[in-house]
Design an enzyme around this catalytic site. Sequence first.
Site, PDB file in Angstrom:
ATOM      1  N   ASN A 153      19.570 -49.122   5.518  1.00 30.48           N
ATOM      2  CA  ASN A 153      19.843 -50.565   5.539  1.00 30.48           C
ATOM      3  C   ASN A 153      19.478 -51.106   4.161  1.00 30.48           C
ATOM      4  OD1 ASN A 153      20.051 -53.279   5.977  1.00 30.48           O
ATOM      5  ND2 ASN A 153      18.209 -53.433   7.249  1.00 30.48           N
ATOM      6  N   TRP A 154      20.491 -51.367   3.363  1.00 31.45           N
ATOM      7  CA  TRP A 154      20.217 -51.819   1.986  1.00 31.45           C
ATOM      8  C   TRP A 154      19.913 -53.297   1.890  1.00 31.45           C
ATOM      9  CZ3 TRP A 154      24.736 -48.923  -0.910  1.00 31.45           C
ATOM     10  CH2 TRP A 154      24.420 -47.554  -0.949  1.00 31.45           C
ATOM     11  N   LYS A 155      20.078 -54.022   2.984  1.00 34.43           N
ATOM     12  CA  LYS A 155      19.818 -55.472   2.975  1.00 34.43           C
ATOM     13  C   LYS A 155      20.588 -56.109   1.815  1.00 34.43           C
ATOM     14  CE  LYS A 155      15.344 -54.341   4.885  1.00 34.43           C
ATOM     15  NZ  LYS A 155      14.045 -54.812   5.308  1.00 34.43           N
ATOM     16  N   HIS A 200      18.762 -57.489  13.671  1.00 36.53           N
ATOM     17  CA  HIS A 200      17.649 -57.097  12.801  1.00 36.53           C
ATOM     18  C   HIS A 200      16.606 -58.212  12.815  1.00 36.53           C
ATOM     19  CE1 HIS A 200      15.352 -56.115   9.210  1.00 36.53           C
ATOM     20  NE2 HIS A 200      15.820 -54.890   9.331  1.00 36.53           N
ATOM     21  N   GLU A 240      14.986 -59.571  10.565  1.00 34.97           N
ATOM     22  CA  GLU A 240      15.178 -60.599   9.528  1.00 34.97           C
ATOM     23  C   GLU A 240      16.225 -61.614   9.980  1.00 34.97           C
ATOM     24  OE1 GLU A 240      15.846 -57.887   6.295  1.00 34.97           O
ATOM     25  OE2 GLU A 240      13.765 -57.245   6.444  1.00 34.97           O
ATOM     26  N   GLU A 248      11.966 -51.440  15.758  1.00 36.01           N
ATOM     27  CA  GLU A 248      11.386 -51.770  14.459  1.00 36.01           C
ATOM     28  C   GLU A 248      10.265 -52.790  14.639  1.00 36.01           C
ATOM     29  OE1 GLU A 248      14.275 -50.934  11.063  1.00 36.01           O
ATOM     30  OE2 GLU A 248      14.765 -52.916  11.802  1.00 36.01           O
ATOM     31  N   GLY A 283       8.916 -53.215   5.714  1.00 38.02           N
ATOM     32  CA  GLY A 283       8.720 -53.615   4.327  1.00 38.02           C
ATOM     33  C   GLY A 283       7.263 -53.826   3.946  1.00 38.02           C
ATOM     34  N   SER A 300       8.943 -48.967   7.344  1.00 39.50           N
ATOM     35  CA  SER A 300       8.262 -48.211   6.286  1.00 39.50           C
ATOM     36  C   SER A 300       8.392 -46.689   6.459  1.00 39.50           C
ATOM     37  CB  SER A 300       6.796 -48.637   6.176  1.00 39.50           C
ATOM     38  OG  SER A 300       6.720 -50.005   5.824  1.00 39.50           O
ATOM     39  N   GLY A 305      14.826 -49.045   5.286  1.00 43.42           N
ATOM     40  CA  GLY A 305      15.108 -50.081   4.305  1.00 43.42           C
ATOM     41  C   GLY A 305      14.768 -49.597   2.900  1.00 43.42           C
ATOM     42  N   GLY A 306      13.596 -49.952   2.421  1.00 46.78           N
ATOM     43  CA  GLY A 306      13.207 -49.692   1.036  1.00 46.78           C
ATOM     44  C   GLY A 306      13.431 -48.258   0.561  1.00 46.78           C
TER      45      GLY A 306
END
Length: 250
Positions: free
Chosen positions: A9-11, A95, A97, A167, A173, A212, A233-234
């Site tokens: 997930n590159w956001k 998600h 966010e 999640e 994150g 994470s 993500g990251g």
Amino acid sequence: MRTPILAANWKMHKTVGEAVAFAKAFVPLVAGVANAEIVVAPPFTALAAVGAALAGSNVKLAAQNAHFEKQGAFTGEVSPPMLADLGCAYAIVGHSERRALFGEPSELVAKKAAALLAHGIRPIVCVGETLDEREAGRTFAVLESQLDGSLASVDGGRAAEVVIAYEPVWAIGTGRTATPEIAQEAHAMIRSWLGKRFGGAAAQMRIQYGGSVKPDNTAQLMAQTDIDGALVGGASLEAESFAKIVAASA
Ligand code: PEP
């Protein structure tokens, strides 16, 4: 036997050029992986170019969101048929966010999940509790309510096409990963809920862990009975890092 599914997930990261450079570097790194499903979710702006760069590879394309209508006066939105047209196999919905920053309730997530399935795109439905909810002992109640709402419109015959991403919000994150035991406990609860809702299909449904995930904690998480992949993500923003996560899961 459930095929593990690893999704990046590159956001809101990467220009088209950066996204294509990732795809070109990443595809050869995972070309030999046959026993895991690999998915990349770039921002909408890079979907077409990344789709072209992934053509013929074992890496699938996903969107990070979708509207539930086919078309219409919905400024700024993108519909399931538009995503199908770009070759999206999956789309992330619900998600944390989007739930927290854009006020998306589970009822809206349910409409999106149903619309995606209707257009041949598999939804990755995210659920997860906040730190306050966990500390108040409400984790299972929160997950149950999010599952009740977000999967309300999924027909039992299509359940196996739906992926759930557990999640915990406190792990996204933050560098604070859930321990494998904490994650497994939540995944087992989710699978039991899926069993009550969808019967035998629950055994085929993949439940990803997200929060994470890094190359060095993937194997321990993936060793848990009910963890069938990761939403990353990251650590998915660099080709080598995401390839290591795939390798640790396959
Ligand atoms: C996510 O955004 O879905 C996620 C899990 O992010 P990170 O891996 O950076 O915690």
